[in-house]
Write an enzyme that holds these catalytic residues in place. Sequence first.
Site, PDB file in Angstrom:
ATOM      1  N   ALA A   1       9.266  -2.762  14.624  1.00 59.37           N
ATOM      2  CA  ALA A   1       9.430  -3.632  15.932  1.00 59.37           C
ATOM      3  C   ALA A   1      10.679  -3.252  16.845  1.00 59.37           C
ATOM      4  CB  ALA A   1       9.161  -4.968  15.768  1.00 59.37           C
TER       5      ALA A   1
ATOM      6  N   GLU B   1      -0.254 -10.104  11.186  1.00 62.45           N
ATOM      7  CA  GLU B   1      -0.739  -9.303  11.909  1.00 62.45           C
ATOM      8  C   GLU B   1      -2.497  -9.262  11.523  1.00 62.45           C
ATOM      9  OE1 GLU B   1      -1.351  -5.501  14.702  1.00 62.45           O
ATOM     10  OE2 GLU B   1       0.476  -5.606  13.239  1.00 62.45           O
TER      11      GLU B   1
ATOM     12  N   GLY C   1      11.573  -4.572  20.468  1.00 56.14           N
ATOM     13  CA  GLY C   1      12.062  -5.616  21.594  1.00 56.14           C
ATOM     14  C   GLY C   1      12.713  -6.697  21.058  1.00 56.14           C
TER      15      GLY C   1
ATOM     16  N   SER D   1       6.480  -4.007  10.655  1.00 52.90           N
ATOM     17  CA  SER D   1       7.615  -5.117  10.683  1.00 52.90           C
ATOM     18  C   SER D   1       8.961  -4.344  10.934  1.00 52.90           C
ATOM     19  CB  SER D   1       7.929  -6.128   9.634  1.00 52.90           C
ATOM     20  OG  SER D   1       6.620  -6.846   9.283  1.00 52.90           O
TER      21      SER D   1
ATOM     22  N   HIS E   1      -1.477  -0.848  19.866  1.00 56.04           N
ATOM     23  CA  HIS E   1      -0.171  -1.367  19.263  1.00 56.04           C
ATOM     24  C   HIS E   1      -0.475  -2.721  18.321  1.00 56.04           C
ATOM     25  CE1 HIS E   1       3.971  -2.459  19.286  1.00 56.04           C
ATOM     26  NE2 HIS E   1       3.915  -3.565  19.867  1.00 56.04           N
TER      27      HIS E   1
ATOM     28  N   ARG F   1       1.074  -7.280  29.033  1.00 55.74           N
ATOM     29  CA  ARG F   1       0.936  -5.789  28.871  1.00 55.74           C
ATOM     30  C   ARG F   1      -0.757  -5.230  29.100  1.00 55.74           C
ATOM     31  NH1 ARG F   1       3.513  -6.156  22.433  1.00 55.74           N
ATOM     32  NH2 ARG F   1       5.530  -5.917  23.703  1.00 55.74           N
TER      33      ARG F   1
ATOM     34  N   ARG G   1      -1.432 -10.649  23.304  1.00 54.33           N
ATOM     35  CA  ARG G   1      -0.323 -11.263  22.756  1.00 54.33           C
ATOM     36  C   ARG G   1       1.044 -11.295  23.722  1.00 54.33           C
ATOM     37  NH1 ARG G   1       4.679  -8.556  19.887  1.00 54.33           N
ATOM     38  NH2 ARG G   1       3.366  -6.726  20.334  1.00 54.33           N
TER      39      ARG G   1
ATOM     40  N   LYS H   1       0.853  -1.087  -0.090  1.00 55.58           N
ATOM     41  CA  LYS H   1      -0.050  -0.006   0.018  1.00 55.58           C
ATOM     42  C   LYS H   1       1.004   1.358  -0.020  1.00 55.58           C
ATOM     43  CE  LYS H   1      -4.148   1.636   2.421  1.00 55.58           C
ATOM     44  NZ  LYS H   1      -5.094   1.390   3.695  1.00 55.58           N
TER      45      LYS H   1
ATOM     46  N   HIS I   1      -0.424  -0.956  23.939  1.00 55.69           N
ATOM     47  CA  HIS I   1       0.828  -0.907  24.640  1.00 55.69           C
ATOM     48  C   HIS I   1       0.901  -0.090  25.734  1.00 55.69           C
ATOM     49  CE1 HIS I   1       5.337  -0.927  25.199  1.00 55.69           C
ATOM     50  NE2 HIS I   1       5.213  -2.197  24.476  1.00 55.69           N
TER      51      HIS I   1
ATOM     52  N   GLU J   1      11.172  -9.925  28.738  1.00 53.84           N
ATOM     53  CA  GLU J   1      10.391  -8.903  28.670  1.00 53.84           C
ATOM     54  C   GLU J   1       9.202  -9.340  29.668  1.00 53.84           C
ATOM     55  OE1 GLU J   1       9.283  -7.979  24.525  1.00 53.84           O
ATOM     56  OE2 GLU J   1      11.363  -7.435  23.926  1.00 53.84           O
TER      57      GLU J   1
END
Length: 434
Positions: A43, A351, A45, A40, A327, A266, A362, A32, A225, A110
């Site tokens: 990201a 996703e 972490g 992607s 998020h 989260r 998640r 798009k 998030h 995490e």
Amino acid sequence: METDILIVGTGVAGLYAALNLPSDKRILMVTKAGLEESDSFLAQGGMCVLKEPSDYDSYFEDTMRAGHYENNKRSVEIMINSSQSVLKTLIECGAEFKRNSKGELEYTKEGAHSKPRIVYHEDITGREITSKLLARVKTLRNVTFIENFTMVDIIEEDRKCRGIIGINADGKFESVAARFTLLATGGIGGLYNNSTNYAHLTGDALAICKNHGVRLQNLDYVQIHPTTLYSKKKGRRFLISESVRGEGAKLYDMNMNRFVNELLPRDVVANAIKEQMRKDKSPYVWLSMCDLGEKTIKSHFPNIYTKCLEEGYDVTKDCIPVVPSQHYFMGGIWVDENSKTDMENLYAAGETSCNGVHGKNRLASNSLLESMVFAERAAKDMIKNWTDEPIKAEVEIDEGKYENYAEDYAKTIREEMERMRKEHERYNNEIKCG
């Protein structure tokens, strides 16, 4: 246009699928926006990995617990057991992950993880992985990319997907016929005022599938998030990675008192922050990274350090204001363990799909892994079910049908999200009432 396999999206799911398809198949990838404008790349972490067999039960339980035990157990099992293979492929593609002085991979921890099992590259792991995959796929002679191509519909015939209809960079409608189509179009952040996602990711594929009777699942399962950098400016919110709390960062209220265990899942942390903001009548809470030390901050989180410095905060000395933002999307287009939808020849991964790995919420750093594992399974299933059935390229496009497609699709998604929310609420109340 026509192609053997059409992939809509150029994030990790789309790229990993292309990488796992045979070189004798013509592959067309459309996106798009630009090739690097996918979540992607954003990201921070890292990516979860099953370090050793003894960690399997713990990893499985952490994923299930974070997902409120609504996860598809078979999908979780597939993801965990495939993690080492994905890691090996990424390293072969040139992706670099943090290593110790002996050259061994380092692992971080995490929120909601009981053990360190996350490989990472500073605080830009998504960019490291996705850029190396993109570079590798660009070398494949059977893959063609088209940027700024917006899918507005799929082509359906006899309950089979025959390709898509889109609008190209010149604003003209164009059809793409294909034997197989993989939807890897990302999340729904563009539907929210506060989101860590790119604004052009508005979940169009969900509305298109709904209009064609393709099954959707858990559209109301949206992850907030807990910690994004507070700003009065409009636009995408800057993510303060989960891993800073995994390394020891602390959350404080307006009186500099801690109010939550930072390593809880989260959704729990995000709800605690919202409640504290309500109590304090404040638009944010404070996050302190100071205890991590300057060396760790600058080596492990250089991108976060630089961005916050640009906003006037030195995270080696200062607390930063943080606020929850949309998020990640755990719902999506229903798919089986091979990423097949309930329409023939149509697949979905990443996703935009829902294979049940994440459940209701998640687990941090499972998304990159999950996207690649099930994108590979989609690619292999396409080849397993390959036929030389002629590609039907002729399609008459009713352009007037798509005059207000963006508004119509957003409305469709919101209505379906609300319907599913009420359905889940009704079901939960029935369970409580016994």
